[in-house]
Motif scaffolding. Sequence first.
Motif, short mmCIF file in Angstrom:
data_model
loop_
_atom_site.label_atom_id
_atom_site.label_comp_id
_atom_site.label_asym_id
_atom_site.label_seq_id
_atom_site.Cartn_x
_atom_site.Cartn_y
_atom_site.Cartn_z
N ASP A 107 0.81 -1.21 0.00
CA ASP A 107 0.00 0.00 0.00
C ASP A 107 0.85 1.26 0.00
O ASP A 107 0.53 2.25 -0.66
N SER A 176 -5.32 -2.22 -4.35
CA SER A 176 -6.36 -2.61 -3.40
C SER A 176 -7.65 -1.85 -3.71
O SER A 176 -7.65 -0.83 -4.43
N GLU A 177 -8.75 -2.32 -3.17
CA GLU A 177 -10.02 -1.65 -3.38
C GLU A 177 -10.00 -0.23 -2.81
O GLU A 177 -10.60 0.69 -3.39
#
Length: 296
Positions: A107, A176-177
């Motif tokens: 992330d 990622s979402e």
Amino acid sequence: MFLSVGLHLVYTDSSKDPVGVFKPEDEGLGDDAVGTSSPHRSGVSVGDSPVREIGVCLLDHNGFSGVPMTCKVRLKVDGDLKPGSLQKFVANKGPSEDFGDSRFSMDSVHRIGILDVRIFNMDRHLGNMLVVDGHNDSKTLDLVPIDHGLCLPNWRSLEEATFDWLFFAQAKVPFSETTLNYVRDLSPERDAYLLAKLGIVPEAVFTNILCTVFLKRCVAAGLSLFQIGTLMSRDFLTDDPSVFENIVEKIVPKDTPLPCELDFSDDRKGFSVDVRSFLDDFHSGVDNAISDIVKS
């Protein structure tokens, strides 16, 4: 601790550790006059580094990419009161070049990459990604992006994108979402208004518009951060223009004036008809390039 020329650590009367980093408008310039073209990168002017630092902080909505808080101040340096940018000092373990990149959280890499694409960063190297302890996993480390004085160039100077995270394996992992939703919610109009009100020149604001639209179309098409960064970067061996450069050049050659009037006197107006007309053509160019990538 190493600091580039023109940077000053800031302390309070009660602190032994620095609380901020001050970048004056007129230091670290050598013999170059404020307002002249930078000798370091094309498309930016000498003395504009502090306002770009502040602009990038404003663009980092909700601290998504972790840009330290940055503001405009006047501080005394050797007795002289100087304007510049003040960025919150972040305690860290060192620059990313001192660590193996496999330890960095996915992330964290993605969030810095998203920022760099939006601002067309021409100076994202291993030395200006600071390493801090990870929040979610003690085995991973997070990265904090600093040093954004060489970004948001004139839209005619899109040849020097520098993204060292392209060499991280994390860049090839799907978003990622949470990251997908963040990109979907980005507004080129809102960001352009923020930069224009800050005093960023229209040619640089236009670059941010192009980059944000490009990012959103690429992410919507399912491209990875690695693919997006590669499309914006020149080939190391041939130095041929990037796909991104070619799309912009095809729609609006470099020798033409700014292709649309940018009026942000009222943020509620949004983009004018001529801006939207240009962006429609740009959308088509980006989508065609993405289609070619997917087919190959």
